[in-house]
Design a protein around this motif. Structure first.
Motif, PDB file in Angstrom:
ATOM      1  N   UNK A 242     -16.763 -59.661 -16.999  1.00 31.51           N
ATOM      2  CA  UNK A 242     -17.985 -59.546 -16.260  1.00 31.51           C
ATOM      3  C   UNK A 242     -17.630 -58.079 -15.554  1.00 31.51           C
ATOM      4  N   UNK A 243     -16.408 -57.899 -15.086  1.00 31.98           N
ATOM      5  CA  UNK A 243     -16.219 -56.606 -14.317  1.00 31.98           C
ATOM      6  C   UNK A 243     -16.243 -55.515 -15.398  1.00 31.98           C
ATOM      7  N   UNK A 244     -15.742 -56.008 -16.641  1.00 32.94           N
ATOM      8  CA  UNK A 244     -15.811 -54.538 -17.744  1.00 32.94           C
ATOM      9  C   UNK A 244     -17.295 -54.415 -18.266  1.00 32.94           C
ATOM     10  N   UNK A 245     -18.001 -55.269 -18.290  1.00 31.79           N
ATOM     11  CA  UNK A 245     -19.457 -55.184 -18.582  1.00 31.79           C
ATOM     12  C   UNK A 245     -20.323 -54.764 -17.673  1.00 31.79           C
ATOM     13  N   UNK A 246     -19.858 -54.534 -16.337  1.00 30.33           N
ATOM     14  CA  UNK A 246     -20.568 -53.899 -15.163  1.00 30.33           C
ATOM     15  C   UNK A 246     -20.343 -52.366 -15.106  1.00 30.33           C
ATOM     16  N   UNK A 247     -19.166 -52.111 -15.897  1.00 31.21           N
ATOM     17  CA  UNK A 247     -19.024 -50.667 -15.644  1.00 31.21           C
ATOM     18  C   UNK A 247     -19.483 -49.854 -16.620  1.00 31.21           C
TER      19      UNK A 247
END
Length: 84
Positions: free
Chosen positions: A79-84
């Protein structure tokens, strides 16, 4: 816990297998054999079957929790990587 019956069986087998000239000492030999076996087995770092099974159950539960936490961490990282 060490089964006293098993120790007695082993001691009896040892005394039964003595040469015929030593059969007169079989009773004393059997008793001494039991003592030696008990002393040596007590020195071993062993646990009872019950203790082993309890720890095995704890390990299984811990592994399940660890896998669930790992899945949560993986999901959060994705989720964090896709938000970047």
């Amino acid at each position: 816990m060490i089964n006293p019956k098993k120790i007695e069986e082993v001691a009896k087998q040892l005394s039964e297998n003595l040469p015929s000239g030593l059969k007169q000492f079989a009773g004393e030999f059997e008793e001494r054999s039991k003592q030696v076996l008990q002393n040596q087995l007590q020195k071993l770092d062993v646990v009872s079957r019950e203790e082993f099974e309890v720890q095995q159950h704890v390990l299984i539960k811990t592994r399940e929790k660890l896998e669930a936490l790992q899945a949560q961490v993986d999901a959060l990282e994705a989720k964090l990587n896709s938000a970047e």
